[in-house]
Every structure is written in C-alpha cells, then in structure tokens.
Design a protein around this motif. Structure first.
Motif, short mmCIF file in Angstrom:
data_model
loop_
_atom_site.label_atom_id
_atom_site.label_comp_id
_atom_site.label_asym_id
_atom_site.label_seq_id
_atom_site.Cartn_x
_atom_site.Cartn_y
_atom_site.Cartn_z
N SER A 25 -12.30 -15.47 48.37
CA SER A 25 -13.07 -14.31 47.95
C SER A 25 -14.48 -14.70 47.54
O SER A 25 -15.37 -13.85 47.47
N MET A 26 -14.70 -15.99 47.26
CA MET A 26 -16.03 -16.44 46.89
C MET A 26 -16.89 -16.72 48.12
O MET A 26 -18.08 -16.94 48.03
N ILE A 27 -16.25 -16.77 49.29
CA ILE A 27 -16.98 -16.95 50.53
C ILE A 27 -17.11 -15.58 51.19
O ILE A 27 -16.27 -14.72 50.99
N THR A 28 -18.15 -15.35 51.95
CA THR A 28 -18.34 -14.05 52.56
C THR A 28 -17.13 -13.61 53.38
O THR A 28 -16.59 -14.39 54.17
N LEU A 29 -16.71 -12.38 53.16
CA LEU A 29 -15.56 -11.82 53.86
C LEU A 29 -15.95 -11.26 55.22
O LEU A 29 -15.10 -10.95 56.05
N GLY A 30 -17.24 -11.19 55.46
CA GLY A 30 -17.69 -10.62 56.72
C GLY A 30 -17.78 -9.11 56.66
O GLY A 30 -17.98 -8.45 57.69
N LEU A 31 -17.64 -8.52 55.48
CA LEU A 31 -17.73 -7.08 55.30
C LEU A 31 -18.84 -6.77 54.29
O LEU A 31 -18.92 -7.41 53.24
N ASP A 32 -19.66 -5.78 54.60
CA ASP A 32 -20.70 -5.37 53.67
C ASP A 32 -20.14 -4.44 52.61
O ASP A 32 -19.02 -3.93 52.73
N ASP A 33 -20.94 -4.20 51.58
CA ASP A 33 -20.54 -3.25 50.54
C ASP A 33 -20.87 -1.82 50.95
O ASP A 33 -20.18 -0.88 50.55
N THR A 34 -21.91 -1.64 51.76
CA THR A 34 -22.34 -0.30 52.17
C THR A 34 -22.69 -0.28 53.65
O THR A 34 -23.32 -1.21 54.16
N TYR A 35 -22.26 0.78 54.32
CA TYR A 35 -22.60 1.01 55.73
C TYR A 35 -23.18 2.42 55.86
O TYR A 35 -22.75 3.33 55.15
N HIS A 46 -14.36 -6.05 60.91
CA HIS A 46 -13.57 -7.24 61.25
C HIS A 46 -13.70 -8.25 60.12
O HIS A 46 -14.72 -8.95 60.00
N PRO A 47 -12.72 -8.34 59.23
CA PRO A 47 -12.78 -9.30 58.12
C PRO A 47 -12.71 -10.74 58.60
O PRO A 47 -12.11 -11.04 59.63
N GLY A 48 -13.32 -11.62 57.85
CA GLY A 48 -13.38 -13.02 58.25
C GLY A 48 -12.15 -13.84 57.88
O GLY A 48 -12.08 -15.02 58.24
N PHE A 49 -11.21 -13.24 57.14
CA PHE A 49 -10.03 -13.99 56.70
C PHE A 49 -8.76 -13.32 57.19
O PHE A 49 -8.73 -12.13 57.47
N THR A 75 -3.69 -2.90 60.12
CA THR A 75 -4.05 -3.99 61.02
C THR A 75 -5.22 -4.77 60.42
O THR A 75 -5.89 -4.32 59.50
N ARG A 76 -5.47 -5.95 60.98
CA ARG A 76 -6.58 -6.75 60.46
C ARG A 76 -7.92 -6.04 60.68
O ARG A 76 -8.74 -5.96 59.78
N ASP A 77 -8.14 -5.54 61.90
CA ASP A 77 -9.38 -4.82 62.20
C ASP A 77 -9.17 -3.33 62.02
O ASP A 77 -8.06 -2.82 62.21
N TYR A 78 -10.24 -2.64 61.71
CA TYR A 78 -10.15 -1.19 61.53
C TYR A 78 -11.41 -0.56 62.10
O TYR A 78 -12.53 -1.01 61.82
#
Length: 405
Positions: A25-35, A46-49, A75-78
């Motif tokens: 969780s301390m490394i970027t998850l590949g998801l932003d806070d706002t879109y 697409h999450p990085g983990f 699912t992993r991706d949404y």
C-alpha cells in the motif's frame, strides 16, 4: 563524520525499501484518487497488485439515481461507465492474507462537449463471405482495396445513412463502433440493428410460424478495456434464442475457394441457376458444397479486393431456417428465429432490438458488461435456397436506444 552520515543514510534507504516491499500500500497502486470522464465513456481501472480476491463498490446519489455502496465487480480490472453526470464514489479492495488493500476513488462524470450520435460513426472492418450481392452492396470498382471498401461501407452506414450492405454467405462479417460507449441498462434493450427482413404475406402453410425473408446474423460485442480505440479486446456473443439448442453448432469453421471465372458453368434443372458449382466451400465437419451463381446477379461473388485464393470464417452456426413450402422450388420461406439475431425480424419489430445482458463468454458463461464499444455481426446460417440464393445477412445500421436522435 561524512562516512558515518553516508552509512546512516544508506541504512535508512534500505529500511524504507524493506518496509515498502513488505507493505504494497506504500507503493503506487496504479490507481488515482480522482478521475474526470465524460458520460458514456468507458474508464478501465487496472490495479498494480494482485490478491486472493477483489471487490469494487460504487456509491452515487442524484435527483434521479441513488446507489449506495453497491458491489459492481469482483474481478481485478473494472470498467466504469455512466450515463448520468455527477460524482461517483468507488471503493476498491484487495482481500489478501498478507497484504490487504483498500483504495477510495472519486469519479466526476461530466456532460460531453459535443452531443453523441445514436448511430454508427465508424466501420472498423468489412469482410464478407462470397454471395450474390457481394461486389454490388457496396459496389466494387477495379482497384478497390480492403481500406477503400471499408470506407465505402462506412459511408453506407455511418450517421444513419441507411444504405444496405451485404455480409454474404455464412461467416461474412462487419465490425462497427460509435463515438461513445453504449451503456448496459440491465433489463432494457440497449441497441437496434437494422436489416431488410420481412414476413411473408401469403404462406401456403396457414399455421406456419413467423417467416418470410429472415437471414439471421449472429451478434457479438466487445469492450475497449485497453482504451486504444480499436476492437482488439475479447469478444462476447449475444446468446439469442438458439444459442443453447443442440442444433446450433459451436466452433464451426468454413473455407470458401476463389472460383475460376472462366470455367465452364455447370447447369442444372433450375433455370435461374447459371452455374451450380460456382463457389466451392468445405467445413470442419467434413462437408462440402457450393454457392451457385444466379441469373439475377452475374458479377463475381467472391470479394474481388481480397487477394487470397481462399477465405476462412469461424463462429457459431445456426440451423437451416429456409423451407421450400411449394415443394417444387418456387416458394421458399425463410423462417425467423425467436429473438437475438440481426436481419431476422422487420426493423419495426421489438425483436430487432438487443440487450447487452445476453452476452456470454467463449465457454457460454454469462458475463456482466457495463457497456460495449464495438459490435460485430456475421451471417449465422449456411444454406442455399434455390432461386433465392444463399442465406446472407444484410445490415442497414445500428442505433443506440439510450440516446435520443
């Protein structure tokens, strides 16, 4: 002293790196806070983990819609897509014994700057099987390429042009797209496909079911999950009324062979057939047959812009639907299947409408799609019907039923 500080600094860096490797969780998850996205535009997250299981929960409130913490995917991706403007709250959770993660996101959906068209705006691919209307609908001109024919088809269909295009015999197909994502509204019809099907006015069999000129085309849909704007993601078939019947063949494959236009024609007892062995085909069930040439259409039936000496198509094959009700070859009725196929019922019928809810994967399992970006239509019947010729799906357009004209 400098050496001591260097050693301490390196130790601190190693400590931080060690903690980060233990705590994703301390490394970027590949998801932003706002879109920020336009309505009816897909956003694939697409999450990085990875983890043991996943959960996406959506919350949204407005004057017309209220959704509170509803689970929308496991699912992993949404892929997120919304038809209503507003602010959506999305919670993503990775359930994992070692490293569970929760990430909250805000998605602002704004109105599009340019009004969407409810109609096809793009034809991505056109590859018909041989047939009596091929090279005529649309017309082939010497020198035409696959790209120039694709453009001709796009001119025929885009923005409600409603000029008929043929897909030829079994397997011939077209792939179309829109300037937006067609949103899946569960339980509702999402889009309509226009063809040239009609019911017979005078059937010798008075108790016959609906039929006349029905040339069913199988419909597939795809979501632009990779966001590159081209139809290279997974395809899903819309499971119509015949999908689960034993008469429907899955993984059917047919190959057509370019005919020798100078060969001696083989005639038969039917005066409307000028060459009964015109375009030969074979399939993966050991069958062989021909698309005969008719007196009404004397142009080449094999797509002239395709240089290969053979063309192969794959998909599901529907059972034959044409019956010679006259008994002497003079009156064929092409019977309609109940629902779920293009060019199967008249355009005025609700049965020319389609639900994204019907989508299934390659194994026949239902899939929950938020919307679709691409639609593929291909001729689903392999049958030659005397003077009427081969069963060939025709297309005149596709309309998103959720957008007003």
């Amino acid at each position: 002293m400098k050496k001591v500080w260097y050693v301490l600094s390196m130790a601190l860096i190693l400590l931080i790196a060690s903690c980060q490797s233990d705590n994703p969780s301390m490394i970027t998850l590949g998801l932003d806070d706002t879109y920020v996205v336009e309505r009816m535009k897909g956003l694939t997250l697409h999450p990085g983990f990875t983890g043991e299981r996943y959960e996406w929960a959506l919350s949204y409130e407005s004057d017309s819609v209220s959704v509170t913490d509803s689970i929308v995917a496991t699912t992993r991706d949404y892929t997120f897509v919304a038809s209503e403007t507003g602010t959506y709250r999305l919670r993503f959770q990775i359930y994992d014994a070692a490293n569970p993660i929760t990430h909250l996101m805000r998605i602002v959906v704004r109105k599009e700057e340019v009004a969407y068209s409810p109609y096809i705006t793009k034809v991505y691919e056109y590859r018909p099987a041989p047939g009596q209307f091929v090279n005529e609908l649309p017309r082939y001109t010497e020198g035409d390429t696959e790209e120039s024919m694709r453009q001709k088809v796009e001119d025929c269909l885009a923005y409600d042009a409603r000029t008929m295009v043929t897909l030829g015999g079994y397997g011939g197909y077209i792939v179309v797209g829109f300037d937006h994502t067609i949103v899946n509204r569960p339980g509702e019809y999402d889009f309509k496909i226009l063809g040239n099907a009609f019911y017979a006015n005078d059937n010798p069999r008075p108790d016959a079911p609906l039929g006349g000129s029905s040339e069913p085309g199988i419909v597939m849909v795809s979501v632009d999950r990779n966001g590159n704007g081209v139809p290279d993601d997974e395809w899903y078939e819309l499971a119509g009324s015949e999908y689960y019947k034993k008469e429907t063949l899955k993984n059917y494959e047919i190959t057509y062979y370019r005919p020798d236009e100078n060969k001696e024609p083989v005639t038969c007892s039917n005066p409307n057939i000028t060459d009964s062995t015109y375009v030969r085909w074979t399939d993966n069930y050991g069958n062989t047959g021909y698309i005969s040439q008719l007196t009404f259409h004397k142009q080449p039936y094999y797509p002239q812009w395709i240089s290969e000496s053979s063309i192969t198509f794959k998909g599901s094959r529907l059972a034959d639907n044409a019956i010679d009700e006259s008994g002497n070859g003079s009156y064929y009725v092409l019977y309609a299947y109940d629902w779920g196929y293009a060019d199967n019922h008249p355009n005025s019928s609700e049965k020319s409408n389609f639900k994204i809810d019907w989508a299934v994967d390659s194994e026949g399992n239902p899939v929950d799609l938020p919307g679709v970006d691409f639609i593929k239509i291909y001729t689903g019947v392999n049958q030659f019907n005397g003077w009427l010729g081969e069963c060939s799906t025709e297309v005149m357009g596709v309309t998103d039923l959720h957008i007003e004209e």
